[in-house]
Design a protein around this motif. Structure first.
Motif, mmCIF file in Angstrom:
data_model
loop_
_atom_site.group_PDB
_atom_site.id
_atom_site.type_symbol
_atom_site.label_atom_id
_atom_site.label_comp_id
_atom_site.label_asym_id
_atom_site.label_seq_id
_atom_site.Cartn_x
_atom_site.Cartn_y
_atom_site.Cartn_z
ATOM 1 N N LEU A 82 19.885 -15.413 85.050
ATOM 2 C CA LEU A 82 20.145 -15.207 83.621
ATOM 3 C C LEU A 82 19.547 -13.895 83.131
ATOM 4 O O LEU A 82 19.744 -13.505 81.986
ATOM 5 N N GLY A 83 18.779 -13.240 83.988
ATOM 6 C CA GLY A 83 18.362 -11.870 83.741
ATOM 7 C C GLY A 83 17.049 -11.642 83.034
ATOM 8 O O GLY A 83 16.372 -10.658 83.303
ATOM 9 N N GLY A 84 16.675 -12.539 82.099
ATOM 10 C CA GLY A 84 15.570 -12.230 81.188
ATOM 11 C C GLY A 84 14.177 -12.545 81.709
ATOM 12 O O GLY A 84 14.000 -13.241 82.714
ATOM 13 N N ARG A 85 13.179 -12.036 80.983
ATOM 14 C CA ARG A 85 11.788 -12.188 81.414
ATOM 15 C C ARG A 85 11.283 -13.620 81.287
ATOM 16 O O ARG A 85 10.274 -13.975 81.882
ATOM 17 N N ASN A 86 11.968 -14.446 80.502
ATOM 18 C CA ASN A 86 11.559 -15.848 80.413
ATOM 19 C C ASN A 86 12.500 -16.767 81.189
ATOM 20 O O ASN A 86 12.392 -17.981 81.104
ATOM 21 N N ASP A 87 13.421 -16.183 81.922
ATOM 22 C CA ASP A 87 14.373 -16.977 82.698
ATOM 23 C C ASP A 87 13.832 -17.197 84.105
ATOM 24 O O ASP A 87 13.031 -16.401 84.601
ATOM 25 N N PRO A 88 14.285 -18.278 84.753
ATOM 26 C CA PRO A 88 13.752 -18.584 86.085
ATOM 27 C C PRO A 88 14.112 -17.549 87.156
ATOM 28 O O PRO A 88 15.203 -16.967 87.117
ATOM 29 N N VAL A 89 13.167 -17.342 88.069
ATOM 30 C CA VAL A 89 13.407 -16.495 89.238
ATOM 31 C C VAL A 89 14.045 -17.379 90.304
ATOM 32 O O VAL A 89 13.624 -18.518 90.509
ATOM 33 N N ASN A 90 15.068 -16.864 90.979
ATOM 34 C CA ASN A 90 15.817 -17.632 91.976
ATOM 35 C C ASN A 90 15.289 -17.335 93.382
ATOM 36 O O ASN A 90 15.603 -16.309 93.977
ATOM 37 N N GLU A 91 14.505 -18.268 93.898
ATOM 38 C CA GLU A 91 13.842 -18.082 95.185
ATOM 39 C C GLU A 91 14.863 -17.825 96.317
ATOM 40 O O GLU A 91 14.604 -17.031 97.230
ATOM 41 N N LYS A 92 16.032 -18.452 96.228
ATOM 42 C CA LYS A 92 17.044 -18.259 97.271
ATOM 43 C C LYS A 92 17.555 -16.814 97.299
ATOM 44 O O LYS A 92 17.828 -16.267 98.356
ATOM 45 N N GLY A 93 17.691 -16.248 96.119
ATOM 46 C CA GLY A 93 18.123 -14.853 96.033
ATOM 47 C C GLY A 93 17.081 -13.945 96.659
ATOM 48 O O GLY A 93 17.402 -13.031 97.440
ATOM 49 N N ILE A 94 15.830 -14.203 96.336
ATOM 50 C CA ILE A 94 14.749 -13.384 96.900
ATOM 51 C C ILE A 94 14.721 -13.520 98.421
ATOM 52 O O ILE A 94 14.634 -12.517 99.147
ATOM 53 N N GLN A 95 14.821 -14.769 98.903
ATOM 54 C CA GLN A 95 14.733 -14.997 100.351
ATOM 55 C C GLN A 95 15.854 -14.274 101.109
ATOM 56 O O GLN A 95 15.647 -13.784 102.210
ATOM 57 N N HIS A 96 17.026 -14.215 100.493
ATOM 58 C CA HIS A 96 18.137 -13.502 101.131
ATOM 59 C C HIS A 96 17.743 -12.048 101.412
ATOM 60 O O HIS A 96 17.931 -11.530 102.517
ATOM 61 N N TYR A 97 17.182 -11.399 100.411
ATOM 62 C CA TYR A 97 16.835 -9.977 100.572
ATOM 63 C C TYR A 97 15.577 -9.784 101.422
ATOM 64 O O TYR A 97 15.462 -8.777 102.119
ATOM 65 N N VAL A 98 14.636 -10.743 101.375
ATOM 66 C CA VAL A 98 13.451 -10.637 102.237
ATOM 67 C C VAL A 98 13.897 -10.622 103.695
ATOM 68 O O VAL A 98 13.483 -9.776 104.496
ATOM 69 N N LYS A 99 14.798 -11.547 104.017
ATOM 70 C CA LYS A 99 15.281 -11.633 105.394
ATOM 71 C C LYS A 99 16.026 -10.347 105.772
ATOM 72 O O LYS A 99 15.854 -9.805 106.868
ATOM 73 N N PHE A 100 16.832 -9.866 104.840
ATOM 74 C CA PHE A 100 17.601 -8.649 105.118
ATOM 75 C C PHE A 100 16.674 -7.458 105.392
ATOM 76 O O PHE A 100 16.842 -6.725 106.364
ATOM 77 N N VAL A 101 15.670 -7.311 104.541
ATOM 78 C CA VAL A 101 14.717 -6.207 104.713
ATOM 79 C C VAL A 101 13.969 -6.365 106.037
ATOM 80 O O VAL A 101 13.798 -5.389 106.792
ATOM 81 N N ASP A 102 13.558 -7.571 106.354
ATOM 82 C CA ASP A 102 12.863 -7.811 107.634
ATOM 83 C C ASP A 102 13.754 -7.423 108.810
ATOM 84 O O ASP A 102 13.310 -6.759 109.746
ATOM 85 N N ASN A 103 15.014 -7.838 108.746
ATOM 86 C CA ASN A 103 15.936 -7.544 109.848
ATOM 87 C C ASN A 103 16.201 -6.046 109.984
ATOM 88 O O ASN A 103 16.309 -5.522 111.097
ATOM 89 N N LEU A 104 16.296 -5.366 108.853
ATOM 90 C CA LEU A 104 16.471 -3.907 108.903
ATOM 91 C C LEU A 104 15.283 -3.273 109.613
ATOM 92 O O LEU A 104 15.447 -2.433 110.507
ATOM 93 N N ARG A 105 14.114 -3.678 109.204
ATOM 94 C CA ARG A 105 12.901 -3.070 109.777
ATOM 95 C C ARG A 105 12.760 -3.375 111.261
ATOM 96 O O ARG A 105 12.347 -2.524 112.055
ATOM 97 N N GLU A 106 13.126 -4.597 111.640
ATOM 98 C CA GLU A 106 13.104 -4.937 113.070
ATOM 99 C C GLU A 106 14.054 -4.040 113.854
ATOM 100 O O GLU A 106 13.820 -3.744 115.030
ATOM 101 N N ALA A 107 15.141 -3.622 113.172
ATOM 102 C CA ALA A 107 16.114 -2.743 113.835
ATOM 103 C C ALA A 107 15.689 -1.275 113.745
ATOM 104 O O ALA A 107 16.425 -0.378 114.163
ATOM 105 N N GLY A 108 14.524 -1.035 113.164
ATOM 106 C CA GLY A 108 14.014 0.337 113.058
ATOM 107 C C GLY A 108 14.673 1.143 111.954
ATOM 108 O O GLY A 108 14.706 2.375 111.998
#
Ligand code: GBH
Length: 480
Positions: free
Chosen positions: A88-114
């Protein structure tokens, strides 16, 4: 081959943006962005398409990383979908852990690939709810707080792994195309034949101001809360073309060239480096251009650790003698593809606005380097479409010599700017890794070094350019 070169640790790779490649608009808690709602309005997108599927990259992160590796890329610039992270975008709206986890994994995989990740926080896909709730980017007070909050959530989640941050991609496009011509989301304009709402004489300038303050606020947060611990750098990415006078012997055309760059680039660059808007803009726009409060100057001035430069082409510029129109946003001049003698600035591509002119790249980066006191540059986008590419056979498409020549010319010009003009440039991201959703042009225009078969199971076919870029950099980057 020229004797120019690029520095030893030069970082090169490819760029993309979330809405253009991800698809999966309703998966894992993502909500609509303004581009989801905009693409549903009939007539807005050339082929009636949307980013609903795009390259399906949300489900194909492994394939995309494999492609990057195959090309030899050292870095990858991609953008986060704010709507996945805070739906929902705003500072009082919930953070979506699934969205974060998607990008955490992506960043980890990029780094593993150098591959070094470079994150763009905002590449135009504002959570639609913020636009509906309070007017989105038009509402400075609310927007700045919500962007700053979103940025902090991202720095917290990815800051230990990501060292290169970009706040906004091309604020000019969000402001002008979103609020003056209405070609981009949210499609506001005062021209009622195109849209039912908006005032293009004021809104683009208000939006631009909001984006600058939001950029400054996010940078302040990064510097105060994360920089020491995480050690990264942060900047804004500005787009802009080079200009040549339509008649080099007419001082009015020569002067109009500078004014064009001031309206297109220095609108954002001057506040970031000098804390004020260009005089030429103030002169034409008067009080329609917002003023910076002293607090805002303190936020914005000096807010770039590096200059993110998107660059594609050049134009001829002809001055106008008439009074500027209230909706004018280019600086009261004509933008042309041919000069007084009928010479073209460059060959045609599939994009009307894009005429390759490599020397303009060298000239513009030097011009910006001089104006802003020799900042560090990262080229965050550069690339081309190719006339009629979409109508060719796959076999022909994969032999994209025109695109290879484009990259040879532009990367050579960049090496000249570095080696001969002393420009401090440390990275370059080609646009784009993949053919993708080209905004108002839909899927008809392709910018990828990889062909994406949208109707053939999303299969990726690297074009010749995918292999060529690495060879070009191999020639230019110093070995020791
Ligand atoms: C980039 O902008 C974008 O960052 C990227 O997402 C995009 O895919 C890429 O270009 C290729 O287009 O509509 O005729 O008024 C590049 C700068 C500035 C180029 C605005 C198109 C619009 C011309 N863009 N310009 S027009």
């Amino acid at each position: 081959m020229s004797d120019s070169y690029l520095p030893k640790d030069f970082l090169w790779g490819f760029a993309t943006a979330s809405y253009q490649i991800e698809g999966a608009p309703h998966e894992d808690g993502r909500a609509d962005s303004i581009w989801d709602t905009f693409t549903r309005i009939p007539g807005k997108i050339a082929d009636g398409s949307s980013g609903d599927v795009a390259c399906d990259s949300y489900h194909r992160t492994d394939e995309d990383i494999a492609l990057l590796k195959q090309c030899g890329a050292k870095a990858y610039r991609f953008s986060l979908s704010w709507s996945r992270i805070i739906p929902l975008g705003g500072r009082n709206d919930p953070v979506n852990e699934k969205g974060i986890q998607h990008y955490v994994k992506f960043v980890d995989n990029l780094r593993e690939a150098g591959i070094e990740p470079m994150i763009t926080l905002f590449h135009w896909d504002l959570p639609d709810n913020l636009h509906k709730r309070y007017g989105g980017m038009l509402n400075k007070e609310e927007f700045v707080k919500d962007f700053e909050n979103y940025a902090r959530v991202c720095f917290k989640a990815f800051g230990d792994k990501v060292k290169l941050w970009i706040t906004f991609n091309e604020p000019w496009c969000s402001s002008i195309l979103g609020y003056s011509t209405g070609l981009f989301a949210p499609g506001r304009t005062s021209d009622r034949s195109k849209s039912a709402e908006g005032d293009s004489s004021t809104e683009p300038w208000i939006v631009g101001h909001s984006l600058l303050i939001a950029h400054g606020a996010a940078v302040k947060t990064y510097r105060e809360e994360f920089k020491e611990k995480d050690g990264g750098i942060i900047g804004i990415t500005l787009n802009g073309d080079w200009t040549e006078p339509w008649d080099p012997n007419d001082p009015a055309d020569v002067e109009a060239c500078t004014r064009k760059i001031e309206f297109a680039i220095c609108w954002f660059g001057d506040p970031v480096y000098f804390g004020k808007y260009p005089d030429s803009m103030r002169k034409q726009l008067g009080n329609r251009l917002p003023e910076f409060t002293p607090e805002e100057v303190a936020l914005v001035k000096g807010s770039n650790d590096f200059y993110g430069m998107n660059h594609y082409c050049a134009n001829y510029i002809k001055h106008k003698d008439t009074e500027p129109d209230v909706n004018d946003f280019v600086g009261n001049l004509e933008i042309l593809y041919h000069n007084k003698d009928g010479e073209a600035i460059g060959p045609e591509t599939q994009s009307v606005w894009l005429r390759p002119h490599p020397l303009g790249f060298r000239k513009l980066i030097k011009w910006l380097s001089d104006r802003y006191g020799g900042p560090t540059f990262y080229v965050t986008e550069n690339g081309t479409s190719l006339k009629g590419e979409n109508d060719k056979s796959l076999e022909e498409i994969l032999e994209d010599d025109f695109r290879c020549e484009y990259f040879k010319g532009y990367i050579g010009a960049l090496a000249d700017a570095h080696a001969k003009d002393g420009v401090d440039v440390r990275g370059y991201m080609a646009w784009s890794l993949l053919d993708n959703f080209e905004w108002a042009e839909g899927y008809e225009t392709r910018f990828g070094v990889t062909y994406v078969d949208y109707t053939g199971g999303q299969k990726r076919h690297p074009k010749k350019s995918a292999r060529t870029i690495g060879k070009i950099f191999d020639q230019y980057i110093k070995k020791e």
